[in-house]
Design an enzyme around this catalytic site. Structure first.
Site, PDB file in Angstrom:
ATOM      1  N   HIS A 118       3.400   1.437   2.404  1.00 26.07           N
ATOM      2  CA  HIS A 118       5.328   0.840   2.064  1.00 26.07           C
ATOM      3  C   HIS A 118       5.556   1.285   0.639  1.00 26.07           C
ATOM      4  CE1 HIS A 118       2.547  -2.600   2.775  1.00 26.07           C
ATOM      5  NE2 HIS A 118       3.525  -3.261   4.012  1.00 26.07           N
ATOM      6  N   HIS A 122       0.588  -0.928  -0.078  1.00 27.63           N
ATOM      7  CA  HIS A 122      -0.026   0.111  -0.036  1.00 27.63           C
ATOM      8  C   HIS A 122       0.857   1.589   0.088  1.00 27.63           C
ATOM      9  CE1 HIS A 122       0.855   0.134   4.413  1.00 27.63           C
ATOM     10  NE2 HIS A 122       0.034  -0.876   4.401  1.00 27.63           N
ATOM     11  N   ASP A 150       5.814   0.728  12.492  1.00 27.61           N
ATOM     12  CA  ASP A 150       6.408  -0.587  13.444  1.00 27.61           C
ATOM     13  C   ASP A 150       7.530   0.002  13.857  1.00 27.61           C
ATOM     14  OD1 ASP A 150       4.346  -2.570  12.440  1.00 27.61           O
ATOM     15  OD2 ASP A 150       5.017  -2.670  10.208  1.00 27.61           O
ATOM     16  N   GLN A 158       7.347 -14.777  11.460  1.00 31.19           N
ATOM     17  CA  GLN A 158       7.437 -13.979  12.446  1.00 31.19           C
ATOM     18  C   GLN A 158       6.058 -14.119  13.047  1.00 31.19           C
ATOM     19  OE1 GLN A 158       8.341 -11.690   9.348  1.00 31.19           O
ATOM     20  NE2 GLN A 158       7.077  -9.951  10.400  1.00 31.19           N
TER      21      GLN A 158
HETATM   22  O1  PAF Z   1       7.430  -4.943   8.643  1.00 26.76           O
HETATM   23  C1  PAF Z   1       7.149  -6.385   7.748  1.00 26.76           C
HETATM   24  O2  PAF Z   1       6.908  -6.176   7.273  1.00 26.76           O
HETATM   25  C2  PAF Z   1       8.485  -6.824   8.341  1.00 26.76           C
HETATM   26  O3  PAF Z   1       7.858  -7.051   9.997  1.00 26.76           O
HETATM   27  C3  PAF Z   1       9.219  -7.448   7.393  1.00 26.76           C
HETATM   28  C4  PAF Z   1      10.531  -6.432   8.363  1.00 26.76           C
HETATM   29  C5  PAF Z   1       9.503  -7.424   6.198  1.00 26.76           C
HETATM   30  C6  PAF Z   1       9.946  -8.557   8.558  1.00 26.76           C
HETATM   31  O4  PAF Z   1       9.165  -9.723   7.126  1.00 26.76           O
END
Ligand code: PAF
Length: 287
Positions: free
Chosen positions: A41, A38, A154, A65
């Site tokens: 990014h 989006h 984040d 994750q």
């Molecule tokens: O922020 C994210 O989208 C993810 O945590 C990352 C840094 C791409 C790692 O998978």
């Protein structure tokens, strides 16, 4: 829209490609993503394009994750659409490995940043950051970038990655790009897609509560307890909300504080479920 952008799927191939770029003296920038891009990014991509000769975007929904009860399977994916958007935005290369390229059978090495990963997001998602630091290390070793761009959305992840880069001596500059919001203030997130129309409206309480905190700090409120309580009542004003945490921490080390000090920078952080969708947001504030 054309999706014709150089794409690598294998670690060895992208390593060789970047080695050649470095031999030519090129600055290589990496934007790590989990795809379904989006505007948030794409603003990271803009940063990388500005600072690098060659911008590489990784697209990899990283299984390590996600906890078993989280949304790994449902996480939205559309690599062809992502590639078209990236091309339009001036990115040069996509790295989109399959899971078994990154985590082959018998994979058993993880990167764990201690302390800072145990609080806030780490309290609610205890395995999350270990997965993030592991994949980001693998991406750094695969792409060997000179710089990598992460989003302030984040904020804790960014501080964790900076700690890891410093501790493990990765020779990579970490660039932090500001949060991109919808017109009404909702922070952009791939997970906004899960919200119903009503929940999308309710989700505005996150931003409203952060703005309330900002206003209170502007008029001189120093006690974090008072700020958090005001925020909590805004969040609780919609039935669909279920708060994980609101916290005010020092921007440099993520230490929780009770009283704000003049001229220091703080993150006001919030994590909250709206219906079944877990959202996070934050504001960086100077007292
Ligand atoms: O922020 C994210 O989208 C993810 O945590 C990352 C840094 C791409 C790692 O998978």
């Amino acid at each position: 829209m054309s999706t014709d952008i150089i794409t690598f799927y294998k670690v060895k191939e992208i390593q060789n490609y970047v080695d050649e770029l470095h031999r030519q003296g090129k600055v290589v920038g990496l934007v790590p993503t989990m795809g379904y891009l989006h505007e948030g990014h794409l603003s990271l991509v803009d940063n990388a394009v500005e600072l690098s000769d060659v911008t590489i975007v990784s697209i990899f929904v990283n299984p390590t994750q996600f906890a078993p009860d989280e949304d790994f399977e449902d996480y939205p994916r559309d690599t062809e659409r992502d590639k078209a958007l990236l091309k339009e935005r001036g990115a040069d290369v996509v790295f989109a490995p399959e899971a078994d390229e990154i985590y082959p059978d018998n994979f058993q090495t993880y990167v764990d940043v201690e302390e800072i990963t145990r609080k806030l997001e780490g309290e609610h998602r205890p395995t999350h950051f270990k997965g993030v630091t592991t994949i980001v290390s693998i991406l750094f070793n695969s792409v060997k970038p000179d710089l990598a761009v992460f989003g302030q959305k984040d904020a804790q992840q960014a501080v964790v990655i900076k700690r890891m880069v410093s501790d493990l001596k990765f020779d990579i500059d970490i660039i932090l790009a500001p949060i991109v919001r919808e017109e009404d203030g909702l922070a952009m997130s791939s997970r906004n897609l899960y919200l119903s129309e009503k929940e999308r409206k309710d989700a505005l309480v996150l931003y409203k509560s952060l703005k309330k905190a900002e206003d209170l700090i502007k008029i001189g409120e120093e006690k974090t307890y008072n700020i958090v309580e005001e925020m909590r009542s805004i969040i609780n004003s919609v039935n669909s909300s279920k708060l994980d945490y609101i916290d005010i921490v020092r921007a440099d080390n993520f230490e929780r504080v009770e009283e704000l000090q003049k001229d220091h920078e703080y993150y006001v952080l919030i994590a909250c479920k709206i219906g079944k969708t877990r959202l996070i947001d934050n504001l960086l504030i100077k007292a």
